[in-house]
Design a protein around this motif. Structure first.
Motif, mmCIF file in Angstrom:
data_model
loop_
_atom_site.group_PDB
_atom_site.id
_atom_site.type_symbol
_atom_site.label_atom_id
_atom_site.label_comp_id
_atom_site.label_asym_id
_atom_site.label_seq_id
_atom_site.Cartn_x
_atom_site.Cartn_y
_atom_site.Cartn_z
ATOM 1 N N SER A 244 0.849 -1.186 0.000
ATOM 2 C CA SER A 244 0.000 0.000 0.000
ATOM 3 C C SER A 244 0.883 1.234 0.000
ATOM 4 O O SER A 244 1.889 1.283 0.713
ATOM 5 N N GLN A 245 0.500 2.201 -0.781
ATOM 6 C CA GLN A 245 1.287 3.433 -0.878
ATOM 7 C C GLN A 245 0.364 4.649 -0.780
ATOM 8 O O GLN A 245 -0.713 4.675 -1.376
ATOM 9 N N ILE A 246 0.792 5.638 -0.027
ATOM 10 C CA ILE A 246 0.190 6.966 -0.053
ATOM 11 C C ILE A 246 1.209 7.894 -0.715
ATOM 12 O O ILE A 246 2.355 7.995 -0.267
ATOM 13 N N LYS A 247 0.791 8.525 -1.807
ATOM 14 C CA LYS A 247 1.718 9.372 -2.559
ATOM 15 C C LYS A 247 1.187 10.790 -2.670
ATOM 16 O O LYS A 247 0.012 11.003 -2.984
ATOM 17 N N ALA A 248 2.061 11.751 -2.410
ATOM 18 C CA ALA A 248 1.755 13.161 -2.631
ATOM 19 C C ALA A 248 2.609 13.647 -3.792
ATOM 20 O O ALA A 248 3.795 13.331 -3.860
ATOM 21 N N GLU A 249 2.006 14.397 -4.711
ATOM 22 C CA GLU A 249 2.780 14.912 -5.838
ATOM 23 C C GLU A 249 2.426 16.368 -6.115
ATOM 24 O O GLU A 249 1.310 16.826 -5.849
ATOM 25 N N PHE A 279 -2.648 10.453 -3.672
ATOM 26 C CA PHE A 279 -3.132 9.191 -4.221
ATOM 27 C C PHE A 279 -2.981 8.069 -3.203
ATOM 28 O O PHE A 279 -2.051 8.066 -2.388
ATOM 29 N N PHE A 280 -3.903 7.103 -3.279
ATOM 30 C CA PHE A 280 -3.732 5.813 -2.619
ATOM 31 C C PHE A 280 -3.455 4.785 -3.710
ATOM 32 O O PHE A 280 -4.210 4.686 -4.690
ATOM 33 N N ILE A 281 -2.365 4.011 -3.541
ATOM 34 C CA ILE A 281 -1.932 3.096 -4.597
ATOM 35 C C ILE A 281 -1.734 1.704 -4.018
ATOM 36 O O ILE A 281 -0.692 1.405 -3.418
ATOM 37 N N PRO A 282 -2.717 0.816 -4.168
ATOM 38 C CA PRO A 282 -2.540 -0.572 -3.734
ATOM 39 C C PRO A 282 -1.841 -1.389 -4.823
ATOM 40 O O PRO A 282 -1.978 -1.105 -6.022
ATOM 41 N N GLN A 283 -1.098 -2.401 -4.400
ATOM 42 C CA GLN A 283 -0.427 -3.280 -5.358
ATOM 43 C C GLN A 283 -0.473 -4.718 -4.851
ATOM 44 O O GLN A 283 -0.204 -4.982 -3.680
ATOM 45 N N LEU A 284 -0.801 -5.629 -5.737
ATOM 46 C CA LEU A 284 -0.808 -7.059 -5.448
ATOM 47 C C LEU A 284 0.228 -7.731 -6.330
ATOM 48 O O LEU A 284 0.294 -7.457 -7.543
ATOM 49 N N SER A 285 1.055 -8.613 -5.742
ATOM 50 C CA SER A 285 2.107 -9.266 -6.517
ATOM 51 C C SER A 285 2.224 -10.736 -6.133
ATOM 52 O O SER A 285 1.841 -11.156 -5.035
ATOM 53 N N TYR A 286 2.766 -11.508 -7.062
ATOM 54 C CA TYR A 286 3.042 -12.925 -6.833
ATOM 55 C C TYR A 286 4.463 -13.197 -7.313
ATOM 56 O O TYR A 286 4.818 -12.862 -8.460
ATOM 57 N N SER A 287 5.294 -13.796 -6.446
ATOM 58 C CA SER A 287 6.710 -13.997 -6.760
ATOM 59 C C SER A 287 7.091 -15.462 -6.643
ATOM 60 O O SER A 287 6.653 -16.169 -5.724
ATOM 61 N N LEU A 291 10.875 -14.312 -10.355
ATOM 62 C CA LEU A 291 9.883 -13.720 -11.241
ATOM 63 C C LEU A 291 8.727 -13.168 -10.413
ATOM 64 O O LEU A 291 8.170 -13.859 -9.563
ATOM 65 N N THR A 292 8.366 -11.922 -10.639
ATOM 66 C CA THR A 292 7.267 -11.273 -9.927
ATOM 67 C C THR A 292 6.260 -10.713 -10.925
ATOM 68 O O THR A 292 6.630 -9.975 -11.832
ATOM 69 N N VAL A 293 5.008 -11.084 -10.748
ATOM 70 C CA VAL A 293 3.912 -10.533 -11.541
ATOM 71 C C VAL A 293 3.120 -9.607 -10.629
ATOM 72 O O VAL A 293 2.809 -9.975 -9.488
ATOM 73 N N PHE A 294 2.800 -8.411 -11.085
ATOM 74 C CA PHE A 294 2.128 -7.452 -10.212
ATOM 75 C C PHE A 294 1.038 -6.699 -10.947
ATOM 76 O O PHE A 294 1.029 -6.583 -12.178
ATOM 77 N N ALA A 295 0.100 -6.184 -10.166
ATOM 78 C CA ALA A 295 -0.967 -5.314 -10.676
ATOM 79 C C ALA A 295 -1.158 -4.198 -9.667
ATOM 80 O O ALA A 295 -1.137 -4.425 -8.450
ATOM 81 N N THR A 296 -1.334 -2.980 -10.156
ATOM 82 C CA THR A 296 -1.474 -1.834 -9.267
ATOM 83 C C THR A 296 -2.411 -0.810 -9.890
ATOM 84 O O THR A 296 -2.600 -0.788 -11.114
ATOM 85 N N SER A 297 -3.020 0.010 -9.051
ATOM 86 C CA SER A 297 -3.922 1.051 -9.519
ATOM 87 C C SER A 297 -3.683 2.320 -8.715
ATOM 88 O O SER A 297 -3.399 2.266 -7.522
ATOM 89 N N GLU A 298 -3.800 3.465 -9.387
ATOM 90 C CA GLU A 298 -3.588 4.763 -8.742
ATOM 91 C C GLU A 298 -4.944 5.415 -8.509
ATOM 92 O O GLU A 298 -5.627 5.799 -9.460
ATOM 93 N N GLN A 313 -8.150 10.255 -13.020
ATOM 94 C CA GLN A 313 -9.390 9.515 -12.808
ATOM 95 C C GLN A 313 -9.141 8.008 -12.717
ATOM 96 O O GLN A 313 -9.304 7.404 -11.662
ATOM 97 N N LEU A 314 -8.719 7.398 -13.826
ATOM 98 C CA LEU A 314 -8.550 5.945 -13.860
ATOM 99 C C LEU A 314 -7.163 5.607 -14.381
ATOM 100 O O LEU A 314 -6.779 6.041 -15.479
ATOM 101 N N GLN A 315 -6.412 4.848 -13.587
ATOM 102 C CA GLN A 315 -5.100 4.373 -14.021
ATOM 103 C C GLN A 315 -4.841 3.000 -13.414
ATOM 104 O O GLN A 315 -5.025 2.799 -12.217
ATOM 105 N N PHE A 316 -4.445 2.052 -14.231
ATOM 106 C CA PHE A 316 -4.007 0.777 -13.688
ATOM 107 C C PHE A 316 -2.815 0.266 -14.492
ATOM 108 O O PHE A 316 -2.641 0.609 -15.669
ATOM 109 N N THR A 317 -1.988 -0.526 -13.832
ATOM 110 C CA THR A 317 -0.767 -1.059 -14.423
ATOM 111 C C THR A 317 -0.650 -2.536 -14.101
ATOM 112 O O THR A 317 -0.915 -2.952 -12.971
ATOM 113 N N VAL A 318 -0.277 -3.329 -15.082
ATOM 114 C CA VAL A 318 0.055 -4.734 -14.867
ATOM 115 C C VAL A 318 1.436 -4.968 -15.457
ATOM 116 O O VAL A 318 1.792 -4.377 -16.487
ATOM 117 N N GLY A 319 2.225 -5.809 -14.799
ATOM 118 C CA GLY A 319 3.569 -6.009 -15.303
ATOM 119 C C GLY A 319 4.255 -7.211 -14.704
ATOM 120 O O GLY A 319 3.699 -7.933 -13.867
#
Length: 337
Positions: A244-249, A279-287, A291-298, A313-319
């Motif tokens: 979990s991340q709290i980000k200020a920009e 922003f609140f940015i949660p991330q879920l990962s499997y390692s 090798l790590t697969v992750f998904a996150t949303s801002e 408004q809407l942003q998500f990342t998978v990698g």
């Protein structure tokens, strides 16, 4: 080493950018997409990361109040590639770039669409560990970084707006929100603090980033970018990770060189550029096995935009990240994943 230089060559073929500052402005958001903040790698260790990022917004704000939309939709689909190499126990070299599959703006009547695609920026980003110590199953690391962002794509792409056999073709420069790069050489300053409780598989860390923008060839300086993120990460069932991340920009307002009329030449209102966001940015990962697969949303918590601009408004990342050693290591450091 041959693998490392091959990876760098791949990077030169393929920027890091997110949404721009506003509806009639432009400039980068966070120049690093995907994954969590990191310190340094082990000596001769390599990490390769590839992710896909989707951005979309039709939410407008006047300061911190919602406003009527000035266009229908702003969307981007973006691929980001990063390669890190542990030059020594203290120094890690990171090279990254990306490619916009498409980046388009749809007007309110859905009749006109302005779009672009292509390369953005090349990021060269070394990080240096100034403190790294493990005692009683607790590890503390402090790292700093100094990087350079170099434009690879075009910052003044245009769209055909009129064609006549007598007059010829007339092109209009795309708004900065649709350009794939700001076109400037930018300096990046980074600091990282990490604390791990190994028995509990619990980690806390903090990362701060400042991007000092330069003037592009058109005489425009997009606003400097500053962010600070606070992270908490926990491993469950040996392989699953939740972060979990709290980000200020903060993004500063656009500036122009002498004799450059931003509104007349580029339809940019400097008063409607610059912002402050949380922003609140949660991330879920499997390692597994490096090798790590992750998904996150801002997820935006608070937005204050100067003038009237399109907001987040809407942003998500998978990698996927892959980390491995090119030599045997007698005392490997714990992974952040």
């Amino acid at each position: 080493m041959r693998l490392f230089f091959f990876t760098v060559i791949l990077l030169l073929i393929i920027n890091s950018n997110t949404f721009s500052q506003g509806c009639c402005s432009g400039g980068a958001g966070s120049p690093i997409a995907g994954g969590a903040a990191t310190g340094v790698l082990q000596e001769k260790q390599i990490e390769i990361s590839l992710n896909y990022q989707f951005n979309q917004s039709n939410a407008f704000f006047t300061e911190d109040a919602e406003a009527d939309p000035l266009f229908n939709n702003l969307t981007s689909n973006y691929l980001f590639f990063r390669a890190d190499y542990g030059v020594s126990k203290k120094l890690t070299l990171s090279v990254a770039s990306g490619y916009f599959l498409n980046k388009f703006l749809i007007e309110t009547d859905n009749a006109d669409t302005t779009s672009s695609s292509g390369l953005g920026d090349l990021i060269v980003f070394p990080r240096y560990s100034i403190y790294n110590k493990t005692t009683n199953f607790k590890r503390t690391e402090i790292a700093i970084g100094l990087g350079l962002k170099i434009p690879l794509g075009a910052h003044n792409d245009s769209t055909l707006t009129y064609s006549d056999e007598w007059i010829g073709d007339i092109y209009q420069t795309n708004p900065p929100t649709v350009q794939t790069t700001s076109g400037s050489n930018d300096f990046m300053f980074y600091s990282f603090f990490f604390r791990e409780y190994q028995k509990r598989k619990l980690r806390f860390f903090m990362a701060a980033l400042h991007v000092k923008k330069g003037f592009n060839p058109s005489g425009i300086k997009y606003g400097d970018y500053t962010s600070i993120g606070f992270f908490a990460s926990k491993t469950f069932f040996y392989r699953w990770g939740v972060t979990s991340q709290i980000k200020a920009e903060k993004i500063d307002q656009i500036q122009s060189a002498n004799n450059i009329d931003l509104e007349g030449f580029y339809n940019i209102s400097p008063e409607s550029t610059g912002s402050k966001k949380w922003f609140f940015i949660p991330q879920l990962s499997y390692s597994q096995n490096g090798l790590t697969v992750f998904a996150t949303s801002e997820i935006p918590l608070y937005q204050y935009l100067n003038g009237t601009q399109v907001g987040s408004q809407l942003q998500f990342t998978v990698g996927v990240n892959y980390r491995f050693l090119t030599k045997e290591c007698a005392d490997p450091l714990p992974s952040l994943n």
